[in-house]
Design a protein around this motif. Sequence first.
Motif, PDB file in Angstrom:
ATOM      1  N   GLY A  18       0.826  -1.213   0.000  1.00  0.00           N
ATOM      2  CA  GLY A  18       0.000   0.000   0.000  1.00  0.00           C
ATOM      3  C   GLY A  18       0.852   1.251   0.000  1.00  0.00           C
ATOM      4  O   GLY A  18       0.516   2.253   0.633  1.00  0.00           O
ATOM      5  N   ALA A  19       1.957   1.212  -0.752  1.00  0.00           N
ATOM      6  CA  ALA A  19       2.983   2.254  -0.634  1.00  0.00           C
ATOM      7  C   ALA A  19       2.921   3.325  -1.709  1.00  0.00           C
ATOM      8  O   ALA A  19       3.845   4.123  -1.837  1.00  0.00           O
ATOM      9  CB  ALA A  19       4.369   1.607  -0.644  1.00  0.00           C
ATOM     10  N   SER A  20       1.835   3.383  -2.467  1.00  0.00           N
ATOM     11  CA  SER A  20       1.768   4.389  -3.532  1.00  0.00           C
ATOM     12  C   SER A  20       1.331   5.753  -3.025  1.00  0.00           C
ATOM     13  O   SER A  20       1.488   6.753  -3.730  1.00  0.00           O
ATOM     14  CB  SER A  20       0.813   3.918  -4.639  1.00  0.00           C
ATOM     15  N   SER A  21       0.790   5.817  -1.808  1.00  0.00           N
ATOM     16  CA  SER A  21       0.332   7.096  -1.259  1.00  0.00           C
ATOM     17  C   SER A  21       0.169   6.985   0.252  1.00  0.00           C
ATOM     18  O   SER A  21       0.313   5.898   0.823  1.00  0.00           O
ATOM     19  CB  SER A  21      -1.008   7.515  -1.888  1.00  0.00           C
ATOM     20  N   VAL A  39      11.407  -2.444  -0.834  1.00  0.00           N
ATOM     21  CA  VAL A  39      10.545  -2.942  -1.903  1.00  0.00           C
ATOM     22  C   VAL A  39       9.143  -2.433  -1.607  1.00  0.00           C
ATOM     23  O   VAL A  39       8.656  -2.578  -0.479  1.00  0.00           O
ATOM     24  CB  VAL A  39      10.530  -4.480  -1.954  1.00  0.00           C
ATOM     25  N   ILE A  40       8.503  -1.819  -2.587  1.00  0.00           N
ATOM     26  CA  ILE A  40       7.174  -1.269  -2.370  1.00  0.00           C
ATOM     27  C   ILE A  40       6.177  -1.922  -3.312  1.00  0.00           C
ATOM     28  O   ILE A  40       6.514  -2.303  -4.432  1.00  0.00           O
ATOM     29  CB  ILE A  40       7.138   0.263  -2.537  1.00  0.00           C
ATOM     30  N   GLN A  50       6.461   6.379  -9.300  1.00  0.00           N
ATOM     31  CA  GLN A  50       6.963   7.685  -8.892  1.00  0.00           C
ATOM     32  C   GLN A  50       7.607   7.614  -7.510  1.00  0.00           C
ATOM     33  O   GLN A  50       8.677   8.190  -7.282  1.00  0.00           O
ATOM     34  CB  GLN A  50       5.826   8.706  -8.893  1.00  0.00           C
ATOM     35  N   VAL A  51       6.969   6.892  -6.587  1.00  0.00           N
ATOM     36  CA  VAL A  51       7.540   6.720  -5.250  1.00  0.00           C
ATOM     37  C   VAL A  51       8.858   5.960  -5.345  1.00  0.00           C
ATOM     38  O   VAL A  51       9.858   6.335  -4.716  1.00  0.00           O
ATOM     39  CB  VAL A  51       6.556   5.987  -4.313  1.00  0.00           C
ATOM     40  N   ALA A  52       8.852   4.897  -6.126  1.00  0.00           N
ATOM     41  CA  ALA A  52      10.057   4.073  -6.261  1.00  0.00           C
ATOM     42  C   ALA A  52      11.230   4.898  -6.795  1.00  0.00           C
ATOM     43  O   ALA A  52      12.359   4.797  -6.296  1.00  0.00           O
ATOM     44  CB  ALA A  52       9.781   2.893  -7.184  1.00  0.00           C
ATOM     45  N   GLN A  53      10.982   5.711  -7.787  1.00  0.00           N
ATOM     46  CA  GLN A  53      12.043   6.537  -8.370  1.00  0.00           C
ATOM     47  C   GLN A  53      12.554   7.572  -7.382  1.00  0.00           C
ATOM     48  O   GLN A  53      13.750   7.875  -7.348  1.00  0.00           O
ATOM     49  CB  GLN A  53      11.524   7.221  -9.634  1.00  0.00           C
ATOM     50  N   SER A  54      11.663   8.092  -6.542  1.00  0.00           N
ATOM     51  CA  SER A  54      12.062   9.142  -5.612  1.00  0.00           C
ATOM     52  C   SER A  54      12.951   8.642  -4.487  1.00  0.00           C
ATOM     53  O   SER A  54      13.730   9.414  -3.923  1.00  0.00           O
ATOM     54  CB  SER A  54      10.818   9.830  -5.029  1.00  0.00           C
ATOM     55  N   ILE A  55      12.820   7.364  -4.126  1.00  0.00           N
ATOM     56  CA  ILE A  55      13.612   6.843  -3.006  1.00  0.00           C
ATOM     57  C   ILE A  55      14.543   5.699  -3.414  1.00  0.00           C
ATOM     58  O   ILE A  55      15.231   5.120  -2.566  1.00  0.00           O
ATOM     59  CB  ILE A  55      12.713   6.380  -1.834  1.00  0.00           C
TER      60      ILE A  55
END
Length: 246
Positions: A18-21, A39-40, A50-55
Motif C-alpha cells: 500500500g505504498a503508492s500514497s 521494496v514497495i 513515482q515513489v520508487a524513483q524518488s527513493i
Amino acid sequence: YYTARMFKLNGYRALVTGASSGIGKATAQALSSLGAEVVIAARNVEALQQVAQSIGAQAIIADLNDPDAIARLLSEAGNVDILVSNAGGPPPGLATQVTEAQWQAGYNLTFMSTVRLCQGVLPHMREQRWGRIITITSQTVQHPNINLPISNAMRAAVTNYLRSLALEVGPEGITCNTVAPGTTATPRIETLYPDQAKRDQLAKSIPLQRFATPHEVASAVAFLATAEAGYITGQELLVDGGSGLS
C-alpha cells in the motif's frame, strides 16, 4: 552506548505494501532514509513508480485482494527482513447495512492479506532468527467508528493475530507489532468526511487539535523496525494525538 549508528537499517530489506500514497508511501520513505533496501507494492502503477524513483526502491505491482498476486509479490521481493503490511480501508457503511459479500471482501483484503504476507516472510526471518513484522491498523480497534464496521472488526482481528504470532515467534528474535493511527491527513479522510466543516470539527475534538501527518505515523513504524525496538513485541502503538483520552 548511544552512538550515531543507532536507529539505522542498513543491510536490511523491507517490504511495504500500500505504498503508492499516504501512510504506506511515508513509511517507505522513512525506512529508506534509515538505510533500508526497500521494496514497495500497490495497485496504482504510475503512483507506485513515482515513489520508487524518488527513493530508489523496487516497485512491484500487486493487488492484495488476490492470493496469487501476493505469492508473486513475495517471490519477486526476495528475502524480507522487515514487513510492513498496509492495506486500504474497507468501504464505510452502518453495521446493519453491510452485505455478506462486503464482509468477505473486507476479510480477504484487510485480514487475510496480512496472514498471507506474514506466512511468506517468516521462513527467512526464522532462518536468520531476526525479523520485524509491523501492520498498520487504526485507532478504531479500540474506539470503533459507527460508520466503519468492517474496518473495526477486521483490524481488531489483525491486531490479535499479530499478538498470537508474537507469542510464537518471539523466541526466534522476531517481533510483531501494530501501529494504530488516529485521524490522518490522507486522501481517505476526504472520502470519509467530504465536508470541510466536518473535518475541522473532528480536528478540534483531538487534544492536539489537528490530524496526524502520514510521516508522523511512518516514524512510529520506522522505530519499531529498528534493532533498538527489539524488546517491544505484541504491542499496539496508538498514534492518535491523544484522541483516545477523551
